[in-house]
Design an enzyme around this catalytic site. Structure first.
Site: not given
Ligand SMILES: [Zn+2]
Length: 694
Positions: A470-471, A474, A477
């Protein structure tokens, strides 16, 4: 004195973490703020007509500030000490003042507006034009273009709302802390696992007591709700928890938040109308991806319609299970988490202890980098020479398929003293074009996994693995950006109902067959995870998800309708609206004295007003985007390249909806989200189907 916080600017260096001292912080921030303010005043006094050079200067001033502040704020989170905390708080106060000065500055606003209206505007690139548009939008939302009288009204509303929000949170904290239950007889706590018992023992110790103590903090509440065999105990704790800060329960009337809620709804409505919106939802959506209140409500109601039948079915299956184990039926609100956990154990008998040996950190990082390599052609190259704040920190250069460096990533993965808990990603610096070359984007990825011991590497739960993916999503991105302006590149400025798209999307790969069979191997003998264990792990992903979904929908719909349907002439009692939403959405019993709204901190004490839907909205985007990978191959370069080109590289340089459509070929649809929960419109989940067949 040479100040490492300002020195790094000159040659695009990474922060020199080993040289940064608390005494560097305030002088650097003061210097850079002075520079910014002087620059603005000089520009305005020069009387020059507005052009892009003003924007460019502001970028340089703001970037210098961000680059100095980012390592300070990061250190405050990962290597906290008293001295640093003091200067951090002082610096934060200065920056907050600065931001509000900038956002309320009529002179800067006029300059941007002039530029927007001049002929020079049409000569700007689409990205530059978008930057101007977003600036003007934010000035408008800050009330800068109102008449003097309305500006004053605006300021009063904002101030009063902020006070009410703080008071709401204070009441909630006071009410939460006011209640404890001391337990001396361990048989009352039958059912609680050792870790949970230790937690309650620790709470008792903190209160100078022997035995165990239950309080209303989330871990303590959840421990009792999930594990305590004693239904009367669960009922007592549940009652105290769901009536906090209300007119019901053990401290009824003492910290009642309802008058605050009523006033906040009214003031938010006034604020929205002052700025020209019909209602507060419209105002809140001005900065989001969802385009209209109608769009949000339809999305939620459509989901509710489809999720409710399977949720009902899941609840009745749960009741049948509980009844077969001797529970009284119908189940009460305080029975649900308890019987869910029993049912889950009986069905899946999954334990972290069984899974963890297959998820050691280094192979999981390999899995992550393998995924990034397959999808985007990236390589992560470790560099041990980069100075960091702790020996456990790893630094990587991110190389593109041609071997060229285009970003940097710090990873700080183990829990330790003086480090904030949880997992998050943060920006170290943003991509920018300088005279001396390109300033590369750099991010921090922070987690709190169990550190390795003498005999064992860092072993993770599957939740931990999912957090890591998940991290990393980020981070990608931020790092894969190809936009040169920090206002709209990386994660900067991305609508916050869309900002979780890359992170939630990346989570899918840690459930993928190919990733699991390649990388989830026993740390001692390198054997693959047994098929049966993998199967149970995969099934856990959808387990009782419809019940979870309808609960989220109840909160989200209630939040939107409270703000959307507010009528100043005939304000509805918020509790009536909550009851109505429950009757339409919920499938489990909720007692009439449940005062959930009074502790709904997200929307009354935090920043999520008219925004709770965004959790589900982002899940919808991620599930729908994942659909393309399912269609074309989860490790295919085709969808990987498209994701990079249309979403990750463009940041907020265009609206998130446009980016999504460019990637998926159409606007988002909720069906893939339902499928990801195992609810593709059929009456029950895959797990329940399997049971029905057997
Ligand atoms: Zn998040």
């Amino acid at each position: 004195m040479q100040n490492p916080l300002t020195m790094q600017m000159a040659d695009r260096q990474l922060p020199d973490f080993q040289a940064i001292r608390p005494e560097h912080v305030l002088p650097a921030i003061e210097d850079l703020l002075k520079n910014y303010h002087r620059g603005i005043e000089a520009w305005l006094q020069s009387g020059s007509s507005a052009d892009w050079s003003l924007v460019e200067s502001e970028v340089a001033w703001a970037d210098a500030l961000n680059r100095a502040w980012s390592p300070v704020s990061h250190l405050n989170s990962v290597a906290d000490n008293e001295h640093l905390r003091k200067v951090y708080n002082a610096g934060l106060e200065r920056l907050t003042e600065h931001e509000s000065w900038r956002q309320q500055h009529a002179g800067i606003f006029q300059a941007y507006r002039q530029l927007r209206q001049s002929e020079k505007y049409s000569a700007l690139s689409p990205v530059q034009q978008r930057i101007i548009e977003l600036e003007l939008r934010d000035f408008h939302l800050a009330g800068v273009d109102l008449s003097d009288k309305d500006q004053e009204a605006y300021r009063n509303l904002v101030m009063r709302l902020s006070k009410l929000g703080s008071k709401f949170s204070e009441n909630l904290i006071d009410a939460t802390q006011a209640w404890t239950l001391h337990v001396e007889d361990s048989t009352r706590l039958a059912g609680l696992p050792v870790a949970e018992l230790n937690l309650l023992e620790g709470i008792a110790k903190n209160h100078g007591q022997s035995g165990w103590m239950i309080d209303l903090s989330a871990p303590s509440f959840q421990a009792v709700m999930t594990h305590a065999d004693d239904a009367r105990l669960r009922c007592e704790v549940y009652t105290a928890y769901v009536t906090r800060a209300s007119d019901e329960g053990p401290s009824a009337g003492q910290w009642d938040n309802m008058p605050l809620i009523v006033e906040m709804l009214s003031l938010r409505h006034q604020l929205a109308q002052l700025l020209g919106f019909d209602n507060y939802v419209e105002y809140a959506l001005a900065r989001r991806m969802a385009e209209s209140p109608r769009m949000v409500l339809e999305f939620l109601e459509q989901l509710a319609k489809q999720a409710r039948p399977p949720a009902r079915k899941q609840f009745s299956t749960l009741q049948e299970f509980a009844e077969s184990r001797g529970a009284a039926i119908p189940l009460e609100a305080w029975d649900i988490a308890y019987w869910s956990e029993r049912y889950r154990q009986a069905e899946l008998h999954l334990s972290d202890e069984e899974l963890k040996p297959y998820f050691s950190l280094d192979p999981m990082l390999e899995a992550l980098f393998f995924t990034a390599g397959e999808l985007f052609g990236l390589t992560l190259e470790p560099d041990t020479r980069v100075p960091a704040w702790h020996p456990d920190v790893r630094f990587y250069w991110v190389l593109d398929c041609d071997g060229k460096r285009f970003a940097g990533l710090y990873m700080d993965l183990y829990s330790r003293k003086n480090k904030r808990g949880g997992a998050w990603m943060d920006v170290c610096c943003s991509r920018r074009i300088l005279e001396s070359g390109v300033q590369l984007p750099v991010a921090y990825l922070t987690c709190n996994f169990a550190p390795p011991t003498g005999q064992q590497p860092c072993l993770m739960t599957h939740d931990d693995v999912q957090t890591l993916f998940h991290e990393f999503g980020h981070c990608l991105h931020h790092l894969l950006t190809e936009v040169d302006w920090p206002q709209v590149n990386g994660i900067n400025g991305v609508e916050w109902d869309a900002v979780e798209l890359p992170s939630q999307l990346l989570e899918n790969w840690c459930w993928e067959e190919e990733i699991l069979s390649r990388f989830a191997r026993h740390y001692q003998d390198d054997t693959q995870m047994p098929g049966d264990l993998k199967d149970r792990l995969l099934r856990s992903r959808e387990f009782q998800k419809a019940l979870f979904l309808v609960r989220q929908l109840e909160y989200a719909i209630c939040d939107i309708r409270l703000h959307l349907e507010y009528n100043p002439n005939e304000p509805e009692n918020p509790l009536d609206l909550l009851a109505q939403v429950r009757s339409e959405v919920s499938v489990v019993p909720v007692p009439s004295w449940n005062r959930f709204l009074n502790s709904f901190g997200h929307i009354f004490g935090g920043g999520y007003a008219a925004g709770y839907y965004s959790y589900l909205w982002a899940e919808q985007l991620a599930a729908d985007a994942w659909g393309r990978f399912r269609e074309e191959g989860p490790l295919g370069t085709g969808p990987g390249e498209a994701l990079r080109r249309e979403i990750l590289s463009v940041g907020s340089s265009r609206p998130a909806m446009d980016s999504f459509i460019a990637f998926r070929g159409r606007p988002p649809e909720p069906r893939p989200l339902l499928q990801s929960y195992g609810l593709s419109g059929e009456p029950c989940t895959r797990l329940d189907q399997r049971r029905a067949q057997s």
